[in-house]
Design a protein around this motif. Structure first.
Motif, PDB file in Angstrom:
ATOM      1  N   HIS A  86       0.719  -1.229  -0.286  1.00 39.27           N
ATOM      2  CA  HIS A  86       0.081   0.119   0.188  1.00 39.27           C
ATOM      3  C   HIS A  86       0.614   1.570  -0.100  1.00 39.27           C
ATOM      4  N   HIS A 135       1.508   4.775  -2.781  1.00 41.39           N
ATOM      5  CA  HIS A 135       1.743   5.813  -2.371  1.00 41.39           C
ATOM      6  C   HIS A 135       2.667   6.596  -3.861  1.00 41.39           C
ATOM      7  N   GLU A 161      -5.457   8.117  -2.665  1.00 45.60           N
ATOM      8  CA  GLU A 161      -5.450   6.688  -2.202  1.00 45.60           C
ATOM      9  C   GLU A 161      -5.062   6.033  -3.918  1.00 45.60           C
ATOM     10  N   SER A 188      -1.594   3.497  -3.527  1.00 44.80           N
ATOM     11  CA  SER A 188      -1.786   2.466  -2.750  1.00 44.80           C
ATOM     12  C   SER A 188      -2.713   1.111  -2.385  1.00 44.80           C
TER      13      SER A 188
HETATM   14 ZN   LIG Z   1      -2.618   4.989   1.796  1.00 46.54          ZN
END
Ligand SMILES: [Zn+2]
Length: 588
Positions: free
Chosen positions: A377, A381, A405, A408
């Motif tokens: 995740h 990013h 997001e 991710s």
């Molecule tokens: Zn995140």
């Protein structure tokens, strides 16, 4: 597993870092002296130079600021780290004070010369200016804004402080293996995911029973925070309680309405998963403390750092060579701190480092499946930062919550794909799918209950209703039931669940919930499209990540041929979740 922060600064000697921070403040003050009071006179060329200078200025000081914060987050017990944290906070406050004139003067400039927004000279900053123009009519004068900041410090902000102080200083008694233990809030909530069902139940019971005892405090706080927001909306001329949040998140009401309608139409799908999970856990029905509990038959696999690194890198390599190389670089250049140590900040995050066209990741890696997911995740990013910093100026890489997001959560789905292919036993596959669906359920559905709840609070206020603790609890329970139906048995005390969510008490930060729902469904929809269109989708995803905040989420999606104002787009995300549920049902 330990990061190398030295590339962030010219010299890691603390006195050299402090002197860099001093120059940073001096540079901001020099910038202010040159421009303050003159921004409203700028023409297109002048404005371009102003914005470019501001961006260049940020790239020069970004490294030293991040160095201080990151050093402290990795080990807050070190004297050097404490000293530098103090220094950077002071320097940042001075810098922010010096640059506070920018937004106010820019807003005035755009109000008097709106044509600047469409000037071809400023095309790179077009969306930044559009966003500012949307905010401008709601800004107060500089003196009024200063007054709001001053009165909020001991006014509405104090409720938030009270709530967090209450939670962090409270202790809860719980019986573990025949012995009564007294645990602080931060520790007892760890038991919510214990494999031991009785412990999970006890932990929920004792926490919420105690929170409920102080309902008077929480109801007062919620009333004050909501009423303050209602009053400020009037002063700032926001037509609805949600408008400010829509502007901040760069979305429109129709998009959010379609998103939430899609949720309402699909609550049955989530309830189907919860019933399936009950079956997998050998129960007729889940209790609230089983919703995110691990499956009892899940294998106790340990994921070592080395193999997790390989899983993570290969997940991205299989999707795209360039992304794979960047992820690999994150490990090679030691941009990740995975080591568990005392004094390290809890949780995990990724800090982009735009000047270095890279990022840093902090995580406490405990060798569980969830830790591999967290690693992947955060690397998503990082990949977002790699693409964004190569394609955008810093002020065009200021990601709103709806878009932040994307990389991710997409990365997590790539890992899921890979792990499912590799899994050899039914139990392994069940554990992976349940992990993904538990997360999806929390981010898309549990969070939606909070969206419905917050809206009902403002509706009640506008109808002149007095919000005492029981009334607020009723609103929470009906919002919750809208999502869960009768698929879960709730402990009575769970009606006090709203009391512990810090966000309800944050001043000037209302309606923060729907962006999580948005992000989750958006990425599930994208992943669905990737599965449908195969490799032709890859450049599209990279395009979304590379766009940063240079375009509105609506336009980013429109360029790919999707209309996020329509329910049909959001349903795609649900269809992906349904596919995972179908897969799990087959092997249940
Ligand atoms: Zn995140």
């Amino acid at each position: 597993m330990v990061w190398d922060l030295s590339p962030l600064v010219k010299n890691t000697d603390p006195s050299a870092v402090k002197s860099d921070l001093k120059s940073m403040v001096a540079e901001a003050e020099e910038f202010r002296d040159r421009y303050r009071g003159k921004v409203t006179l700028l023409d297109a060329k002048g404005l371009l130079q102003f914005l470019e200078e501001r961006d260049a200025n940020w790239l020069r000081c970004e490294g030293q600021i991040k160095y201080c914060f990151l050093l402290y987050s990795a080990d807050s017990t070190k004297e050097v780290a404490k000293g530098l944290l103090e220094a950077v906070r002071y320097a940042q406050m001075r810098r922010n004070q010096a640059l506070a004139f920018i937004d106010i003067e820019l807003a005035k400039l755009l109000e008097s010369k709106p044509s600047l927004i469409r000037d071809p000279i400023l095309s790179e900053y077009k969306h930044l200016l559009e966003k500012l123009a949307r905010k401008a009519p709601h800004m107060l004068s500089e003196a009024e804004e200063q007054l709001v900041i001053t009165k909020d410090k001991n006014g509405v902000n104090a409720w938030q402080l009270l709530q967090s102080d209450w939670l962090s200083t409270r202790t809860f008694d719980i019986e573990i293996e025949g012995e009564t233990k007294t645990l602080p809030y931060g520790e007892i909530i760890g038991l919510y995911e214990s494999p031991n069902r009785d412990l999970r139940k006890q932990a929920n019971q004792t926490v919420y029973e105690n929170l409920g005892k102080d309902e008077i405090v929480w109801a007062s706080a919620i009333r004050a925070v909501c009423d303050d927001h209602t009053q400020m909306c009037k002063l700032r001329k926001y037509p609805t309680a949600m408008t400010q949040s829509l502007i901040d998140n760069d979305v429109d009401l129709q998009t959010v309405s379609s998103l939430m309608k899609t949720i309402e139409k699909n609550v049955g799908l989530y309830q189907r998963y919860l019933k399936l999970k009950a079956k997998l856990m050998g129960m007729d029905k889940l209790a609230n403390y089983d919703v995110v509990a691990p499956l009892p038959q899940a294998p106790d696999t340990k994921y070592h750092w080395k193999e997790s690194r390989k899983e993570a890198t290969d997940s991205y390599y299989e999707f795209d060579q360039e992304l794979g190389r960047w992820v690999s670089e994150m490990f090679e250049k030691r941009r990740i701190d995975g080591k568990v140590r005392k004094g390290k900040e809890s949780g995990a995050w990724c800090a982009s480092w735009l000047a270095g066209k890279s990022a840093y990741i902090l995580q406490s890696f405990n060798e569980r499946l969830g830790d591999v997911y967290t690693l992947v995740h955060e690397l998503g990013h990082a990949v977002h930062a790699y693409l964004g910093s190569r394609n955008q100026k810093p002020s065009n890489f200021d990601l709103g919550m709806c878009i932040a997001e994307t990389g991710s959560v997409f990365g997590e789905l790539l890992l899921t794909d890979r792990l499912l292919k590799k899994a050899t036993t039914k139990e392994e596959k069940q554990a992976i799918l349940a992990h993904v669906l538990d997360d999806f359920g929390m981010s898309a559905f549990q969070v939606s209950a909070r969206v419905f709840f917050e809206q009902s609070l403002y509706d009640a206020i506008s109808q002149g209703e007095f919000l005492d603790g029981e009334t607020v609890a009723d609103l929470w329970v009906s919002a919750r039931n809208k999502v869960y139906g009768n698929s879960v048995d709730w402990l009575d005390v769970m009606k006090w669940e709203w009391t512990m969510k810090p966000h309800y008490y944050l001043a000037n930060f209302r309606f923060y919930n729907y962006p999580y729902v948005y992000a989750q469904l958006f990425v599930f929809a994208l992943y669905r499209l990737y599965k449908e269109h195969g490799n032709t989708f890859i450049p599209k995803l990279k395009g979304i990540l590379a766009a940063g905040s240079s375009k509105a989420p609506y336009d980013i999606a429109a360029e790919l041929g999707f209309d996020i104002t329509q329910e049909a787009f959001w349903q795609k995300g649900m269809d992906q979740a349904k596919e995972f549920i179908d897969m799990l049902e087959k092997i249940a």
